[in-house]
Design a protein around this motif. Structure first.
Motif, PDB file in Angstrom:
ATOM      1  N   VAL A 152       9.843  43.601 -31.485  1.00  0.00           N
ATOM      2  CA  VAL A 152       9.053  45.201 -32.458  1.00  0.00           C
ATOM      3  C   VAL A 152       9.587  44.328 -34.065  1.00  0.00           C
ATOM      4  O   VAL A 152       9.157  44.633 -34.702  1.00  0.00           O
ATOM      5  CB  VAL A 152      10.818  45.782 -32.018  1.00  0.00           C
ATOM      6  CG1 VAL A 152      10.999  47.050 -31.545  1.00  0.00           C
ATOM      7  CG2 VAL A 152      11.522  45.260 -32.952  1.00  0.00           C
ATOM      8  N   SER A 153       8.647  42.921 -33.391  1.00  0.00           N
ATOM      9  CA  SER A 153       8.435  42.073 -34.278  1.00  0.00           C
ATOM     10  C   SER A 153       7.635  42.028 -35.731  1.00  0.00           C
ATOM     11  O   SER A 153       7.679  42.394 -36.504  1.00  0.00           O
ATOM     12  CB  SER A 153       8.200  41.025 -33.577  1.00  0.00           C
ATOM     13  OG  SER A 153       6.906  40.655 -33.033  1.00  0.00           O
ATOM     14  N   ALA A 154       7.080  43.522 -34.656  1.00  0.00           N
ATOM     15  CA  ALA A 154       5.788  44.155 -35.941  1.00  0.00           C
ATOM     16  C   ALA A 154       6.600  45.199 -36.934  1.00  0.00           C
ATOM     17  O   ALA A 154       6.086  45.377 -37.874  1.00  0.00           O
ATOM     18  CB  ALA A 154       4.391  44.846 -34.940  1.00  0.00           C
ATOM     19  N   GLN A 155       7.656  45.840 -36.426  1.00  0.00           N
ATOM     20  CA  GLN A 155       7.794  46.912 -37.230  1.00  0.00           C
ATOM     21  C   GLN A 155       9.182  45.892 -37.337  1.00  0.00           C
ATOM     22  O   GLN A 155       9.876  47.157 -38.275  1.00  0.00           O
ATOM     23  CB  GLN A 155       8.449  47.785 -35.950  1.00  0.00           C
ATOM     24  CG  GLN A 155       7.505  48.673 -35.383  1.00  0.00           C
ATOM     25  CD  GLN A 155       6.817  48.017 -34.399  1.00  0.00           C
ATOM     26  OE1 GLN A 155       7.121  47.374 -33.942  1.00  0.00           O
ATOM     27  NE2 GLN A 155       5.534  48.135 -34.394  1.00  0.00           N
ATOM     28  N   ARG A 156       9.116  44.870 -38.266  1.00  0.00           N
ATOM     29  CA  ARG A 156      10.638  44.397 -38.678  1.00  0.00           C
ATOM     30  C   ARG A 156      10.523  44.636 -40.690  1.00  0.00           C
ATOM     31  O   ARG A 156      11.343  45.302 -41.038  1.00  0.00           O
ATOM     32  CB  ARG A 156      10.008  42.542 -38.912  1.00  0.00           C
ATOM     33  CG  ARG A 156      10.847  42.141 -40.156  1.00  0.00           C
ATOM     34  CD  ARG A 156      10.793  40.536 -39.818  1.00  0.00           C
ATOM     35  NE  ARG A 156      11.875  40.330 -38.617  1.00  0.00           N
ATOM     36  CZ  ARG A 156      12.556  38.744 -38.633  1.00  0.00           C
ATOM     37  NH1 ARG A 156      12.639  38.404 -39.487  1.00  0.00           N
ATOM     38  NH2 ARG A 156      13.409  38.452 -37.891  1.00  0.00           N
ATOM     39  N   ALA A 157       9.353  45.275 -40.959  1.00  0.00           N
ATOM     40  CA  ALA A 157       9.261  45.293 -42.183  1.00  0.00           C
ATOM     41  C   ALA A 157      10.053  47.089 -42.167  1.00  0.00           C
ATOM     42  O   ALA A 157      10.476  47.159 -42.917  1.00  0.00           O
ATOM     43  CB  ALA A 157       7.870  45.373 -43.375  1.00  0.00           C
ATOM     44  N   ALA A 158       9.577  47.908 -41.620  1.00  0.00           N
ATOM     45  CA  ALA A 158      10.529  49.316 -41.238  1.00  0.00           C
ATOM     46  C   ALA A 158      11.659  49.350 -40.987  1.00  0.00           C
ATOM     47  O   ALA A 158      12.566  49.859 -41.729  1.00  0.00           O
ATOM     48  CB  ALA A 158       9.552  50.116 -40.994  1.00  0.00           C
ATOM     49  N   PRO A 189      22.563  38.355 -36.713  1.00  0.00           N
ATOM     50  CA  PRO A 189      20.822  38.533 -36.928  1.00  0.00           C
ATOM     51  C   PRO A 189      19.881  39.253 -36.598  1.00  0.00           C
ATOM     52  O   PRO A 189      20.444  40.204 -35.610  1.00  0.00           O
ATOM     53  CB  PRO A 189      20.561  37.156 -35.790  1.00  0.00           C
ATOM     54  CG  PRO A 189      21.683  37.499 -34.318  1.00  0.00           C
ATOM     55  CD  PRO A 189      22.749  37.938 -35.272  1.00  0.00           C
ATOM     56  N   LEU A 190      18.939  39.762 -37.048  1.00  0.00           N
ATOM     57  CA  LEU A 190      18.034  40.597 -36.561  1.00  0.00           C
ATOM     58  C   LEU A 190      17.417  39.992 -35.852  1.00  0.00           C
ATOM     59  O   LEU A 190      16.062  39.218 -35.984  1.00  0.00           O
ATOM     60  CB  LEU A 190      16.973  40.639 -38.201  1.00  0.00           C
ATOM     61  CG  LEU A 190      16.366  42.483 -38.224  1.00  0.00           C
ATOM     62  CD1 LEU A 190      16.626  43.590 -37.982  1.00  0.00           C
ATOM     63  CD2 LEU A 190      15.706  42.536 -39.617  1.00  0.00           C
ATOM     64  N   LEU A 191      17.198  40.699 -34.825  1.00  0.00           N
ATOM     65  CA  LEU A 191      16.586  40.467 -33.566  1.00  0.00           C
ATOM     66  C   LEU A 191      14.900  40.896 -33.599  1.00  0.00           C
ATOM     67  O   LEU A 191      14.747  42.210 -33.995  1.00  0.00           O
ATOM     68  CB  LEU A 191      16.997  40.487 -32.646  1.00  0.00           C
ATOM     69  CG  LEU A 191      18.776  40.185 -32.774  1.00  0.00           C
ATOM     70  CD1 LEU A 191      19.059  40.325 -30.958  1.00  0.00           C
ATOM     71  CD2 LEU A 191      18.541  38.020 -31.891  1.00  0.00           C
ATOM     72  N   ASP A 192      14.203  39.642 -33.367  1.00  0.00           N
ATOM     73  CA  ASP A 192      12.638  40.755 -32.896  1.00  0.00           C
ATOM     74  C   ASP A 192      12.274  41.064 -31.634  1.00  0.00           C
ATOM     75  O   ASP A 192      11.226  41.031 -31.503  1.00  0.00           O
ATOM     76  CB  ASP A 192      11.534  39.519 -33.346  1.00  0.00           C
ATOM     77  CG  ASP A 192      11.820  39.202 -34.298  1.00  0.00           C
ATOM     78  OD1 ASP A 192      11.595  39.993 -35.958  1.00  0.00           O
ATOM     79  OD2 ASP A 192      11.200  37.960 -35.304  1.00  0.00           O
ATOM     80  N   VAL A 193      13.553  41.627 -31.397  1.00  0.00           N
ATOM     81  CA  VAL A 193      12.939  42.261 -30.076  1.00  0.00           C
ATOM     82  C   VAL A 193      14.234  43.668 -29.788  1.00  0.00           C
ATOM     83  O   VAL A 193      14.947  43.649 -30.599  1.00  0.00           O
ATOM     84  CB  VAL A 193      13.808  41.735 -27.758  1.00  0.00           C
ATOM     85  CG1 VAL A 193      11.630  40.392 -28.230  1.00  0.00           C
ATOM     86  CG2 VAL A 193      15.174  40.803 -28.704  1.00  0.00           C
ATOM     87  N   GLU A 194      14.435  44.612 -28.859  1.00  0.00           N
ATOM     88  CA  GLU A 194      15.148  45.862 -28.493  1.00  0.00           C
ATOM     89  C   GLU A 194      15.220  45.222 -27.618  1.00  0.00           C
ATOM     90  O   GLU A 194      14.408  45.867 -25.965  1.00  0.00           O
ATOM     91  CB  GLU A 194      14.837  47.012 -28.945  1.00  0.00           C
ATOM     92  CG  GLU A 194      14.348  47.437 -30.994  1.00  0.00           C
ATOM     93  CD  GLU A 194      15.615  47.466 -31.339  1.00  0.00           C
ATOM     94  OE1 GLU A 194      17.043  47.466 -30.599  1.00  0.00           O
ATOM     95  OE2 GLU A 194      15.682  47.209 -32.430  1.00  0.00           O
TER      96      GLU A 194
END
Length: 216
Positions: A152-158, A189-194
């Motif tokens: 979900v790295s591409a959705q980080r801003a949202a 941490p805000l992770l870049d995977v779900e």
């Protein structure tokens, strides 16, 4: 509503209608951030024993109307034990059993290795306003429990915008890394995977990257 807008959610509902059930509250369970059910519950508390059957009926009606292929809920322990999260899991499991059109039921989880890597990146971050968690203080599952990992790295801003919308519940910090904390002030941490654990349905292999892969 602002969080839903940030994430592109167009159909948000309160189970049973607005105000039917309310937050049950929680008490600390005596270990880290773990929570437990209060000794006394409000008559309209979501976790009320008497409400369960009506809640399952209400969610079943939504599932029959919306006809989702995949349903995502909390794990059996509610993540960290919050009684409303636990009840949400129980309702979802019971309702999905009534609706055979649902192909898969997942629980959202974080595996230990993923959490540890995220915490390692936060450790020593200059200016971090939250305290680092003690060993095993934050909830995580054994690595083998995870059956799907979605990038979900591409959705980080949202996702950041959605988290900020919950200003009374979540505090955010952005430095070299991004961290957030609940009212307990414990850094996460805000992770870049779900990550997800399959609860019901046929899996799409051991390393799925799409919850809908292979669903007709």
């Amino acid at each position: 509503a602002n969080a839903c807008s940030a994430l592109g959610v167009a159909d948000h509902r309160f189970l049973g209608g607005t105000g039917r059930w309310r937050d049950s509250g929680m008490v600390l369970a005596g270990h880290g951030v773990r929570a437990a059910t209060p000794a006394r519950l409000h008559p309209r508390a979501l976790a009320s024993r008497e409400a369960f059957a009506d809640q399952v009926d209400a969610l079943t009606a939504v599932l029959e109307e919306v006809a989702p292929q995949v349903v995502v809920t909390y794990a059996a322990d509610g993540g960290y034990g919050h009684p409303d999260h636990v009840r949400t899991h129980e309702i979802a499991v019971a309702a999905v059993r009534r609706v055979p059109e649902v192909a898969r039921l997942y629980a959202t989880v974080i595996r230990r290795a993923t959490l540890d890597a995220g915490l390692a990146a936060l450790s020593g971050a200059a200016g971090l306003p939250f305290r680092m968690p003690k060993p095993d203080e934050l909830p995580a599952v054994p690595d083998g429990d995870v059956t799907a990992v979605v990038d979900v790295s591409a959705q980080r801003a949202a996702r950041l915008t959605a988290l900020r919308a919950h200003a009374t519940q979540v505090a955010m910090w952005e430095g070299a890394e991004v961290a957030f904390a609940m009212s307990n002030g414990v850094a996460q941490p805000l992770l870049d995977v779900e990550e997800f654990a399959l609860l019901a349905g046929e899996p799409d292999g051991p390393d799925a990257v799409d919850l809908f892969a292979g669903v007709a």
